[in-house]
Design an enzyme around this catalytic site. Structure first.
Site, mmCIF file in Angstrom:
data_model
loop_
_atom_site.group_PDB
_atom_site.id
_atom_site.type_symbol
_atom_site.label_atom_id
_atom_site.label_comp_id
_atom_site.label_asym_id
_atom_site.label_seq_id
_atom_site.Cartn_x
_atom_site.Cartn_y
_atom_site.Cartn_z
ATOM 1 N N GLY A 124 0.803 -1.227 0.000
ATOM 2 C CA GLY A 124 0.000 0.000 0.000
ATOM 3 C C GLY A 124 0.828 1.266 0.000
ATOM 4 O O GLY A 124 0.305 2.369 0.152
ATOM 5 N N ARG B 1 -2.989 13.481 -4.958
ATOM 6 C CA ARG B 1 -3.410 13.596 -6.350
ATOM 7 C C ARG B 1 -4.754 14.313 -6.426
ATOM 8 O O ARG B 1 -5.662 14.025 -5.647
ATOM 9 C CB ARG B 1 -3.508 12.200 -6.939
ATOM 10 C CG ARG B 1 -4.003 12.161 -8.353
ATOM 11 C CD ARG B 1 -3.622 10.871 -9.035
ATOM 12 N NE ARG B 1 -4.467 9.759 -8.623
ATOM 13 C CZ ARG B 1 -4.306 8.515 -9.080
ATOM 14 N NH1 ARG B 1 -3.334 8.241 -9.916
ATOM 15 N NH2 ARG B 1 -5.098 7.560 -8.689
ATOM 16 N N ASP C 234 -8.751 -0.171 -15.700
ATOM 17 C CA ASP C 234 -8.765 0.500 -14.392
ATOM 18 C C ASP C 234 -7.905 1.755 -14.406
ATOM 19 O O ASP C 234 -7.921 2.522 -13.440
ATOM 20 C CB ASP C 234 -8.295 -0.452 -13.286
ATOM 21 C CG ASP C 234 -6.953 -1.097 -13.603
ATOM 22 O OD1 ASP C 234 -6.854 -1.767 -14.649
ATOM 23 O OD2 ASP C 234 -6.003 -0.916 -12.824
HETATM 24 P P1 AMP Z 1 -1.643 0.256 -10.864
HETATM 25 O O1 AMP Z 1 -0.597 -0.626 -11.447
HETATM 26 O O2 AMP Z 1 -1.090 1.376 -10.040
HETATM 27 O O3 AMP Z 1 -2.650 0.727 -11.854
HETATM 28 O O4 AMP Z 1 -2.418 -0.661 -9.817
HETATM 29 C C1 AMP Z 1 -3.135 -1.800 -10.144
HETATM 30 C C2 AMP Z 1 -3.752 -2.373 -8.887
HETATM 31 O O5 AMP Z 1 -2.744 -2.821 -7.978
HETATM 32 C C3 AMP Z 1 -4.603 -1.391 -8.091
HETATM 33 O O6 AMP Z 1 -5.684 -2.073 -7.541
HETATM 34 C C4 AMP Z 1 -3.662 -0.894 -7.031
HETATM 35 O O7 AMP Z 1 -4.328 -0.407 -5.901
HETATM 36 C C5 AMP Z 1 -2.863 -2.155 -6.727
HETATM 37 N N1 AMP Z 1 -1.525 -1.831 -6.214
HETATM 38 C C6 AMP Z 1 -0.520 -1.286 -6.904
HETATM 39 N N2 AMP Z 1 0.563 -1.114 -6.116
HETATM 40 C C7 AMP Z 1 0.234 -1.536 -4.888
HETATM 41 C C8 AMP Z 1 0.918 -1.621 -3.630
HETATM 42 N N3 AMP Z 1 2.175 -1.210 -3.473
HETATM 43 N N4 AMP Z 1 0.234 -2.152 -2.581
HETATM 44 C C9 AMP Z 1 -1.029 -2.563 -2.719
HETATM 45 N N5 AMP Z 1 -1.725 -2.513 -3.859
HETATM 46 C C10 AMP Z 1 -1.110 -2.008 -4.942
HETATM 47 MG MG MG Z 2 -4.044 2.061 -11.597
#
Ligand code: AMP
Ligand code: MG
Length: 498
Positions: free
Chosen positions: A130, A180, A256
């Site tokens: 997170g 953001r 997403d």
């Molecule tokens: P993103 O690659 O940022 O578009 O994220 C894709 C999904 O992975 C989303 O649901 C994010 O909330 C989750 N996610 C990305 N990085 C983390 C992290 N470090 N910890 C928990 N969830 C993550």
């Molecule tokens: Mg994302």
């Protein structure tokens, strides 16, 4: 919150997502940071939002914008969403490292979300900590500001705060939280989350909310859901045209990561193209080139089709066939809308003020020349202005050898002359739309490494300053305009940084 003080009233929150969309999110508190320190603050955005921070100490600002102390009126929540990632559907993603604090009405009367990224786990983080690292946080800050300065709809960073903690990635890195600001954080995947569960009522509720928030002119119309789909299609068509014309590569156009507001969102493994080539891919995880530069318009169309699928029960509850026919008719307009947006914007880049039937061919022949000669996309456009004004040497230097360049330049000059406008005017207007400074990949990497490894933000500040005025050529900033060596770009890789 320090026990001695009351919560800070930063701004007046009005949290419609929390209030109206029960069941679309999970309430969740950010993790406090051990040693928050403000890295960068976006003064002009804060001003635009009407945030009154003059009386607030930097240390308190760092506490607030790391999630350590919540401002009055914030109601932190993690939004539910699903998404197609590289074509495969994941029914449950959601904010795994982000939290919506709430909404504010800015000085222009626009509703804006204020959200954290990297403020700790939520019930949607299945795996992952997170958290976020300083490098990716500053990358999102920088690229968002660059896109904004280029006039491209985008979420923006209000603050970057170091947490004083380490996050574990391939190596241990300093942690940070990004604040953001977005028109909203509703994604194609937000609709998909409820559609995948067969919860048509929630899909409808979300669509009604989006109409009220983003397309209020559609309120009360009997065909409002179809019209909403069309509005999203139009916004994306124009957004994609803008990305393509600055050489922006998003890198991870999962559903997403596509906002229905039409803003660019989620700067992960993004990059700017250097030498023009539609096949350009930088993302380390995009092994098959699904999100290559030249495929982006088509991928946006694919994502919009996924959105349309979620709308079918709203478009016609009685007949799926009828709903499919109506949605298909809207989706079929997307390629034409994209081409029209692209053509109208490319015309201004070519210094043309009025349309002509041959413009698409003129523009496409130019791109073919760039491709064949592996010419830097940004510099080529910029130097085209000087060329039409009479000095073609700087442009010619970018070409390996090009017997076709001269006749093409003649075609452009004749076309500009046909408009009857002084050539100098055309050159001036070209310099207003063809940037000299973009966030060059090699400079971004140097800036992020200095900040992350050495705590030195000077390279970041220098680059941010250049890209915030992308059209004004300034003495002393020449190195910000220069491409990297081709050998650097050939090996360049970007990472998600999650
Ligand atoms: P993103 O690659 O940022 O578009 O994220 C894709 C999904 O992975 C989303 O649901 C994010 O909330 C989750 N996610 C990305 N990085 C983390 C992290 N470090 N910890 C928990 N969830 C993550
Ligand atoms: Mg994302």
């Amino acid at each position: 919150m320090p026990s001695s003080s009351l919560p800070v009233e930063l701004v007046s929150f009005d949290n419609t997502y929390a209030r109206c969309l029960d069941g679309f999110y999970v309430s969740c508190s950010p993790d406090p940071a051990t040693k928050p320190a403000l890295l960068r603050w976006n003064y002009s955005l804060a001003e635009e939002l009407g945030l009154d921070v003059r009386a607030i100490e930097p240390s308190r600002l760092a506490a607030i914008f790391s999630g350590t102390e919540l401002p009055l009126g914030a109601q932190p929540l993690a939004q539910a969403y699903a998404g197609h990632q590289f074509g495969g559907f994941n029914p449950q993603l959601g904010d795994g490292r982000a939290l919506l604090l709430g909404e504010v009405i800015d000085r222009n009367g626009r509703r804006r979300d204020i959200a954290f990224k990297g403020s700790g786990p939520t019930s949607f983080s299945r795996g992952g900590d997170g958290k976020a690292a300083v490098g990716p946080v500053l990358r999102e800050f920088l690229i968002g500001e660059a896109m904004h300065a280029l006039g491209i709809p985008t979420t923006r960073a209000l603050a970057a705060v170091a947490t004083g903690e380490r996050v574990r990635r391939e190596r241990s890195l300093p942690g940070a939280v990004l604040t953001r600001v977005a028109a909203s954080h509703i994604r194609v995947g937000t609709f998909q989350f409820f559609a995948a569960r067969g919860d048509d009522e929630k899909v409808r509720k979300l669509a009604d909310y989006v109409i009220e928030r983003h397309e209020p002119q559609l309120l009360g119309r009997s065909d409002r859901y179809l019209a909403l789909l069309r509005a999203v299609v139009e916004r994306q068509a124009d957004l994609l045209a803008q990305w393509m014309l600055v050489g922006f590569i998003h890198g991870v156009m999962n559903t997403d990561n596509m906002a229905v507001s039409g803003e660019t969102i989620d700067y992960g493994p993004c990059a700017f193209m250097e030498a023009y080539s539609p096949a350009t891919v930088f993302s380390s995880i995009d092994v098959h080139g699904r999100y290559a530069y030249g495929r982006q318009p088509q991928i946006a169309g694919w994502n919009l089709t996924r959105l349309a699928e979620t709308f079918l029960p709203l478009i016609d509850a009685e007949s799926t066939d009828r709903a499919v026919a109506e949605a298909t008719a809207v989706l079929e307009e997307y390629p034409r809308l994209y081409e029209a947006a692209w053509l109208s914007r490319v015309r201004t880049k070519l210094g043309l003020a009025t349309p002509h039937a041959d413009d698409a061919a003129l523009a496409k022949d130019w791109l073919t020349l760039l491709d064949r000669n592996e010419v830097d996309f940004t510099l080529a456009w910029r130097r085209l202005a000087g060329t039409v004004a009479g000095d073609s040497q700087p442009l010619e230097q970018l070409f390996k050898s090009s017997p076709d360049l001269t006749p093409w330049l003649e075609r452009l000059r004749r076309r500009i002359e046909q408009e009857g406008r002084p050539i100098a005017d055309a050159a001036t207007s070209m310099r207003r739309v063809n940037p000299v400074y973009i966030p060059r990949n090699h400079l971004v990497e140097v800036a992020l490494a200095a900040a992350s490894d050495d705590g030195d933000l000077a390279p970041f500040d220098g680059l941010l300053d250049a890209v915030k005025q992308p059209y004004d050529e300034r003495p002393g900033l020449e190195h910000f305009a220069a491409p990297a060596a081709a050998s650097y770009t050939a090996c360049y890789k970007t990472y998600c940084g999650t």
